[in-house]
Write a protein that holds these residues in place. Structure first.
Motif, PDB file in Angstrom:
ATOM      1  N   ARG A   1       0.636  -1.259  -0.191  1.00 30.31           N
ATOM      2  CA  ARG A   1       0.014  -0.008   0.174  1.00 30.31           C
ATOM      3  C   ARG A   1       1.035   1.334   0.006  1.00 30.31           C
ATOM      4  O   ARG A   1       0.427   2.169  -0.861  1.00 30.31           O
ATOM      5  CB  ARG A   1      -0.966   0.049   1.221  1.00 30.31           C
ATOM      6  N   VAL A   2       1.690   1.347   0.746  1.00 26.28           N
ATOM      7  CA  VAL A   2       2.740   2.274   1.063  1.00 26.28           C
ATOM      8  C   VAL A   2       3.581   2.614  -0.540  1.00 26.28           C
ATOM      9  O   VAL A   2       3.554   3.562  -1.079  1.00 26.28           O
ATOM     10  CB  VAL A   2       3.537   2.205   2.116  1.00 26.28           C
ATOM     11  N   ARG A   3       3.830   1.495  -1.101  1.00 23.74           N
ATOM     12  CA  ARG A   3       4.686   1.638  -2.282  1.00 23.74           C
ATOM     13  C   ARG A   3       3.888   1.992  -3.525  1.00 23.74           C
ATOM     14  O   ARG A   3       4.059   2.578  -4.335  1.00 23.74           O
ATOM     15  CB  ARG A   3       5.165   0.169  -2.759  1.00 23.74           C
ATOM     16  N   LEU A   4       2.510   1.471  -3.304  1.00 22.90           N
ATOM     17  CA  LEU A   4       1.277   1.813  -4.503  1.00 22.90           C
ATOM     18  C   LEU A   4       1.164   3.250  -4.530  1.00 22.90           C
ATOM     19  O   LEU A   4       0.868   4.109  -5.549  1.00 22.90           O
ATOM     20  CB  LEU A   4       0.038   1.017  -4.147  1.00 22.90           C
TER      21      LEU A   4
ATOM     22  N   ILE B   1      14.478   5.796 -19.532  1.00 24.82           N
ATOM     23  CA  ILE B   1      13.948   5.209 -18.218  1.00 24.82           C
ATOM     24  C   ILE B   1      12.511   5.184 -17.974  1.00 24.82           C
ATOM     25  O   ILE B   1      11.955   6.310 -17.923  1.00 24.82           O
ATOM     26  CB  ILE B   1      14.796   5.958 -16.988  1.00 24.82           C
ATOM     27  N   PRO B   2      12.034   4.015 -17.709  1.00 22.30           N
ATOM     28  CA  PRO B   2      10.565   3.977 -17.559  1.00 22.30           C
ATOM     29  C   PRO B   2      10.011   4.504 -16.294  1.00 22.30           C
ATOM     30  O   PRO B   2      10.824   4.815 -15.517  1.00 22.30           O
ATOM     31  CB  PRO B   2      10.150   2.471 -17.528  1.00 22.30           C
ATOM     32  N   ALA B   3       8.813   5.066 -16.510  1.00 23.29           N
ATOM     33  CA  ALA B   3       8.199   5.869 -15.324  1.00 23.29           C
ATOM     34  C   ALA B   3       8.247   5.214 -13.974  1.00 23.29           C
ATOM     35  O   ALA B   3       8.740   5.718 -12.887  1.00 23.29           O
ATOM     36  CB  ALA B   3       6.774   6.567 -15.531  1.00 23.29           C
ATOM     37  N   GLN B   4       8.171   3.915 -13.998  1.00 26.30           N
ATOM     38  CA  GLN B   4       7.903   2.955 -12.701  1.00 26.30           C
ATOM     39  C   GLN B   4       9.379   3.033 -12.344  1.00 26.30           C
ATOM     40  O   GLN B   4       9.444   2.918 -11.109  1.00 26.30           O
ATOM     41  CB  GLN B   4       7.414   1.685 -13.331  1.00 26.30           C
ATOM     42  N   LYS B   5      10.374   2.769 -13.318  1.00 25.18           N
ATOM     43  CA  LYS B   5      11.857   2.829 -12.590  1.00 25.18           C
ATOM     44  C   LYS B   5      12.177   4.036 -11.826  1.00 25.18           C
ATOM     45  O   LYS B   5      12.828   4.095 -10.723  1.00 25.18           O
ATOM     46  CB  LYS B   5      12.829   2.452 -13.882  1.00 25.18           C
ATOM     47  N   VAL B   6      11.732   5.387 -12.425  1.00 26.97           N
ATOM     48  CA  VAL B   6      11.835   6.489 -12.101  1.00 26.97           C
ATOM     49  C   VAL B   6      11.354   6.624 -10.425  1.00 26.97           C
ATOM     50  O   VAL B   6      12.004   6.917  -9.538  1.00 26.97           O
ATOM     51  CB  VAL B   6      11.388   7.601 -12.779  1.00 26.97           C
ATOM     52  N   VAL B   7      10.073   6.108 -10.528  1.00 24.07           N
ATOM     53  CA  VAL B   7       9.422   6.241  -9.315  1.00 24.07           C
ATOM     54  C   VAL B   7       9.891   5.273  -8.220  1.00 24.07           C
ATOM     55  O   VAL B   7      10.261   5.587  -6.856  1.00 24.07           O
ATOM     56  CB  VAL B   7       7.945   5.707  -9.487  1.00 24.07           C
TER      57      VAL B   7
ATOM     58  N   SER C   1       3.255   5.821  -3.723  1.00 24.06           N
ATOM     59  CA  SER C   1       4.404   6.380  -4.212  1.00 24.06           C
ATOM     60  C   SER C   1       4.020   6.268  -5.996  1.00 24.06           C
ATOM     61  O   SER C   1       4.357   7.093  -6.417  1.00 24.06           O
ATOM     62  CB  SER C   1       5.704   5.895  -3.809  1.00 24.06           C
ATOM     63  N   LEU C   2       3.791   5.184  -6.221  1.00 27.42           N
ATOM     64  CA  LEU C   2       3.565   4.861  -7.649  1.00 27.42           C
ATOM     65  C   LEU C   2       2.386   5.824  -8.183  1.00 27.42           C
ATOM     66  O   LEU C   2       2.409   6.256  -9.305  1.00 27.42           O
ATOM     67  CB  LEU C   2       3.443   3.379  -7.946  1.00 27.42           C
ATOM     68  N   GLU C   3       1.214   5.843  -7.480  1.00 26.15           N
ATOM     69  CA  GLU C   3       0.080   6.496  -7.987  1.00 26.15           C
ATOM     70  C   GLU C   3       0.528   8.147  -7.822  1.00 26.15           C
ATOM     71  O   GLU C   3      -0.167   8.896  -8.728  1.00 26.15           O
ATOM     72  CB  GLU C   3      -0.953   6.126  -7.060  1.00 26.15           C
ATOM     73  N   TYR C   4       1.232   8.507  -6.866  1.00 23.35           N
ATOM     74  CA  TYR C   4       1.379  10.133  -6.546  1.00 23.35           C
ATOM     75  C   TYR C   4       2.489  10.280  -7.698  1.00 23.35           C
ATOM     76  O   TYR C   4       2.501  11.420  -8.276  1.00 23.35           O
ATOM     77  CB  TYR C   4       2.151  10.228  -5.459  1.00 23.35           C
TER      78      TYR C   4
END
Length: 223
Positions: free
Chosen positions: A136-139, A162-168, A141-144
Motif C-alpha cells: 500500500r505504501v509503495r502503491l 528510463i521507464p516511469a515506474q523505474k523513476v518512481v 508512491s507509484l500513484e502519486y
C-alpha cells in the motif's frame, strides 16, 4: 487505495473525536514500542483506564486495531504530502520530490510513534497482512509520482530511456531510506541525520535532490 484495511465497529465510529484519538494514541504507542506480536491489549486498556471488554466493543481483536492504526498512518502521510506540495512548484518533478521529503521529516517530527509502527511493519515478519501493508505504501508512491514522472518525461525534464515506474522506484527508495535514517540513527549509514540542525538537514536534502537531477535529467550533448 483509499479503502480501509479493517473497519472499526460502529461503536468506535460513534465515539467523540477526543475519545477515538485517545484510543488510537494508546494503541500507536504500544505497537510502536513492542511491534505487533509483543504488543499487549492489556497495556493499552490499562493506559486508557478501561476494561478489555470495552475495547472489544470497538474492535474485533488486536489485528483489527492494528490495521486501523496503519490505515490512520497512511491517511496522515497523504495529508502531509498534499499540504506540503500544494502551491509549491507542483509542476517541477524535483521540487515536488524535495517537498515530499520535507513533508516526511515534518511527519516524523510530529508523529514519531506512527513512523516506528511503519518500521515495525518493514522489518518484522510476524505482522498480519504485512505484504499488503508494505504494498500500500509503495502503491501510494507509484500513484502519486507516476503521473508526475510521465508528465516530466513528456516535457523533456526526465530521461525518456528510463521507464516511469523505474523513476518512481529510484525516487521512492531514496525517500524511504532517508526518512528511515532520520527516524532511526542506526539506519542512517553514518550521516547522523537525526541530530542535524534544520539548515544542515535541508542541505542534505538539496544534495540528494541534486543527485536525482544529475541521474534522471536528459543528457545534454554539445554542438
Amino acid at each position: 487505495m483509499d479503502t480501509q484495511l479493517a473497519q472499526p465497529k460502529q461503536t468506535f465510529v460513534n465515539l467523540p473525536p477526543e475519545k477515538r484519538e485517545n484510543i488510537l494514541r494508546a494503541a500507536v504507542v504500544e505497537f510502536a514500542e513492542h511491534g505487533y506480536q509483543r504488543a499487549s491489549l492489556n497495556n493499552i486498556v490499562k493506559q486508557l483506564g478501561i476494561s478489555k471488554g470495552s475495547l472489544y466493543q470497538y474492535f474485533d481483536n488486536k489485528e483489527a486495531l492494528f490495521l486501523h492504526v496503519f490505515d490512520h498512518f497512511t491517511q496522515q502521510v497523504k495529508r502531509y504530502v498534499k499540504v506540503s506540495v500544494m502551491g509549491n512548484g507542483q509542476d517541477d518533478f524535483f521540487v515536488v520530490a524535495r517537498q515530499v521529503l520535507l513533508a516526511g521529516i515534518a511527519f516524523i517530527d510530529s508523529h514519531p510513534e506512527y513512523f516506528q509502527v511503519y518500521l515495525k511493519v518493514l522489518f518484522e515478519r510476524d505482522v498480519p497482512r504485512r505484504e499488503e501493508l508494505v504494498a500500500r505504501v509503495r502503491l501510494f508512491s507509484l500513484e502519486y509520482f507516476g503521473p508526475l514522472a510521465e508528465r516530466a518525461m513528456a516535457q523533456g525534464v526526465l530521461r525518456s530511456d528510463i521507464p516511469a515506474q523505474k523513476v518512481v522506484f529510484i525516487l521512492d527508495a531514496m525517500l524511504d531510506r532517508f526518512l528511515q535514517g532520520y527516524a532511526q540513527p542506526y539506519l542512517d549509514g553514518g550521516l547522523a541525520l537525526a541530530g542535524m540542525s534544520a539548515d544542515r538537514l535541508h542541505d542534505e536534502i538539496d544534495s540528494m535532490v541534486a543527485v536525482l537531477r544529475t541521474g534522471l535529467q536528459p543528457f545534454v550533448t554539445g554542438d
